[in-house]
Each structure stands twice: as C-alpha cells, then as structure tokens.
Design an enzyme around this catalytic site. Sequence first.
Site, PDB file in Angstrom:
ATOM      1  N   ASP A 131      35.998  51.173  37.097  1.00  0.00           N
ATOM      2  CA  ASP A 131      37.408  51.548  36.953  1.00  0.00           C
ATOM      3  C   ASP A 131      37.616  52.029  35.515  1.00  0.00           C
ATOM      4  O   ASP A 131      36.643  52.219  34.764  1.00  0.00           O
ATOM      5  CB  ASP A 131      38.351  50.388  37.349  1.00  0.00           C
ATOM      6  CG  ASP A 131      38.358  49.239  36.342  1.00  0.00           C
ATOM      7  OD1 ASP A 131      37.557  49.270  35.378  1.00  0.00           O
ATOM      8  OD2 ASP A 131      39.171  48.310  36.515  1.00  0.00           O
ATOM      9  N   HIS A 132      38.868  52.221  35.124  1.00  0.00           N
ATOM     10  CA  HIS A 132      39.161  52.722  33.776  1.00  0.00           C
ATOM     11  C   HIS A 132      38.665  51.778  32.678  1.00  0.00           C
ATOM     12  O   HIS A 132      38.186  52.214  31.636  1.00  0.00           O
ATOM     13  CB  HIS A 132      40.668  52.948  33.622  1.00  0.00           C
ATOM     14  CG  HIS A 132      41.482  51.727  33.929  1.00  0.00           C
ATOM     15  ND1 HIS A 132      41.625  51.238  35.222  1.00  0.00           N
ATOM     16  CD2 HIS A 132      42.155  50.865  33.124  1.00  0.00           C
ATOM     17  CE1 HIS A 132      42.369  50.150  35.189  1.00  0.00           C
ATOM     18  NE2 HIS A 132      42.705  49.901  33.942  1.00  0.00           N
TER      19      HIS A 132
ATOM     20  N   CYS B 261      34.039  46.784  35.735  1.00  0.00           N
ATOM     21  CA  CYS B 261      35.496  46.807  35.530  1.00  0.00           C
ATOM     22  C   CYS B 261      35.749  46.044  34.233  1.00  0.00           C
ATOM     23  O   CYS B 261      34.824  45.845  33.449  1.00  0.00           O
ATOM     24  CB  CYS B 261      36.264  46.258  36.735  1.00  0.00           C
ATOM     25  SG  CYS B 261      36.033  44.503  37.077  1.00  0.00           S
ATOM     26  N   GLY B 262      36.960  45.643  33.972  1.00  0.00           N
ATOM     27  CA  GLY B 262      37.242  44.975  32.704  1.00  0.00           C
ATOM     28  C   GLY B 262      36.422  43.707  32.521  1.00  0.00           C
ATOM     29  O   GLY B 262      35.833  43.479  31.469  1.00  0.00           O
ATOM     30  N   THR B 263      36.387  42.909  33.564  1.00  0.00           N
ATOM     31  CA  THR B 263      35.652  41.646  33.522  1.00  0.00           C
ATOM     32  C   THR B 263      34.404  41.647  34.404  1.00  0.00           C
ATOM     33  O   THR B 263      33.586  40.727  34.304  1.00  0.00           O
ATOM     34  CB  THR B 263      36.544  40.510  34.051  1.00  0.00           C
ATOM     35  OG1 THR B 263      36.950  40.859  35.393  1.00  0.00           O
ATOM     36  CG2 THR B 263      37.784  40.321  33.187  1.00  0.00           C
TER      37      THR B 263
ATOM     38  N   ILE C 206      34.726  41.030  37.444  1.00  0.00           N
ATOM     39  CA  ILE C 206      35.081  40.103  38.534  1.00  0.00           C
ATOM     40  C   ILE C 206      35.642  40.864  39.733  1.00  0.00           C
ATOM     41  O   ILE C 206      35.135  40.754  40.857  1.00  0.00           O
ATOM     42  CB  ILE C 206      36.098  39.046  38.040  1.00  0.00           C
ATOM     43  CG1 ILE C 206      35.469  38.142  36.985  1.00  0.00           C
ATOM     44  CG2 ILE C 206      36.595  38.196  39.217  1.00  0.00           C
ATOM     45  CD1 ILE C 206      36.442  37.174  36.313  1.00  0.00           C
TER      46      ILE C 206
ATOM     47  N   HIS D 297      15.918  35.532  42.483  1.00  0.00           N
ATOM     48  CA  HIS D 297      16.368  34.567  43.489  1.00  0.00           C
ATOM     49  C   HIS D 297      17.307  35.168  44.531  1.00  0.00           C
ATOM     50  O   HIS D 297      17.338  34.696  45.666  1.00  0.00           O
ATOM     51  CB  HIS D 297      17.103  33.398  42.813  1.00  0.00           C
ATOM     52  CG  HIS D 297      16.199  32.505  42.029  1.00  0.00           C
ATOM     53  ND1 HIS D 297      16.527  31.202  41.732  1.00  0.00           N
ATOM     54  CD2 HIS D 297      14.981  32.710  41.478  1.00  0.00           C
ATOM     55  CE1 HIS D 297      15.553  30.644  41.027  1.00  0.00           C
ATOM     56  NE2 HIS D 297      14.605  31.552  40.850  1.00  0.00           N
TER      57      HIS D 297
ATOM     58  N   HIS E 280      13.333  32.110  48.991  1.00  0.00           N
ATOM     59  CA  HIS E 280      14.633  32.774  48.843  1.00  0.00           C
ATOM     60  C   HIS E 280      15.002  33.621  50.065  1.00  0.00           C
ATOM     61  O   HIS E 280      16.178  33.876  50.300  1.00  0.00           O
ATOM     62  CB  HIS E 280      14.651  33.628  47.576  1.00  0.00           C
ATOM     63  CG  HIS E 280      14.345  32.848  46.335  1.00  0.00           C
ATOM     64  ND1 HIS E 280      15.166  31.838  45.889  1.00  0.00           N
ATOM     65  CD2 HIS E 280      13.302  32.904  45.480  1.00  0.00           C
ATOM     66  CE1 HIS E 280      14.635  31.302  44.790  1.00  0.00           C
ATOM     67  NE2 HIS E 280      13.507  31.939  44.534  1.00  0.00           N
TER      68      HIS E 280
HETATM   69  C1  RB5 Z   1      42.166  46.264  34.823  1.00  0.00           C
HETATM   70  O1  RB5 Z   1      43.170  46.064  33.889  1.00  0.00           O
HETATM   71  C2  RB5 Z   1      41.438  44.961  35.120  1.00  0.00           C
HETATM   72  O2  RB5 Z   1      42.265  44.098  35.794  1.00  0.00           O
HETATM   73  C3  RB5 Z   1      40.177  45.220  35.902  1.00  0.00           C
HETATM   74  O3  RB5 Z   1      39.364  46.110  35.189  1.00  0.00           O
HETATM   75  C4  RB5 Z   1      39.270  44.032  36.191  1.00  0.00           C
HETATM   76  O4  RB5 Z   1      39.002  43.299  35.039  1.00  0.00           O
HETATM   77  C5  RB5 Z   1      39.639  43.201  37.335  1.00  0.00           C
HETATM   78  O5  RB5 Z   1      38.928  42.275  37.727  1.00  0.00           O
END
Ligand code: RB5
Length: 144
Positions: free
Chosen positions: A11-12, A68-70, A72, A101, A136
């Site tokens: 993503d961005h 993405c940002g995290t 996650i 694994h 595994h």
């Molecule tokens: C975008 O602001 C952020 O929420 C996304 O990149 C991500 O970290 C979501 O899990």
Amino acid sequence: MPSKSIVIASDHAGYELKETLKQELSEMGFEVLDLGTDSQESVDYPDFGHAAAEAIVSGRAERGVIVCGTGIGISIAANRHPGVRAALCHDAELAKLSREHNDANLLALGGRTTEVDVARACLKSFLETPYEGGRHDRRIAKLA
Ligand code: RB5
C-alpha cells in the site's frame, strides 16, 4: 532460490520499501511482478494483499513480498487465501524460520516499522532458505 517470478505489492505506507526491495530483487536476477501500488497516494492495503495472494495461488509467482505500514493488515488479507502462507517478519532469523518450518510463500514487512537494512536481510534470508519438510509437512497440511 525460486526460479519463477517474485510478486511484490504494497500500500502507500509500504511503497518506498517496496521500491527499494524491487530494485534489490532485479539486481539479484529475479523477474519481478510488481502489482502496485505506484505512489504514496493513500490506498487500501487489502487490495494489494489479495492481489499478491492471487498471484501465488494462480502460480504466476512462486514467492513474494508484501508491505504495508506495519505488515499486519496486508498479511491478514493475504492469509485469507488457501495455499498462501504469509509471514510477518521483523528480523532475518524469523524470515529463515518462516521458510524452514512454515514454507512461507509471502514475506510481509512493515514499511513504517522495519529499517531498510533489516528488511534487506529478511528478504535475503527468505529467498535463500529452503523448506525443511519432514515433521513440518503434517503441520502445514493442517493449515489447509
Ligand atoms: C495505513 O495507514 C496503515 O494502516 C496500513 O499501512 C497498515 O499498517 C495496516 O495494517
């Protein structure tokens, strides 16, 4: 190392790291399938997690990287696709274990949470480490 294309998507918030790792992959000689995004303009991470997952499931790519940002949100999206095993990694050891694994086929990284050099080390480890198989196999079968 995989012989097929490597899919990459973000993503961005992951765009900058995606571009860096895309360059790295090209320099390593991989064919890179870049599914976007193409700028830092705000987009929705599930769209890119799903797209990368579909590339794995369809066989267009053997492995890939999602950012993405995290890491996650995009890994949650990708892991909704049967056959996809996206591993969110914060160091090279985790990336290695995700291959040994879990036979992870997508490496998920956080563009806002992981230093570039650490991300590079994760990528190298993810690409170079083979799946161990053996005990595994049974556990991975239970994921399906
Ligand atoms: C975008 O602001 C952020 O929420 C996304 O990149 C991500 O970290 C979501 O899990």
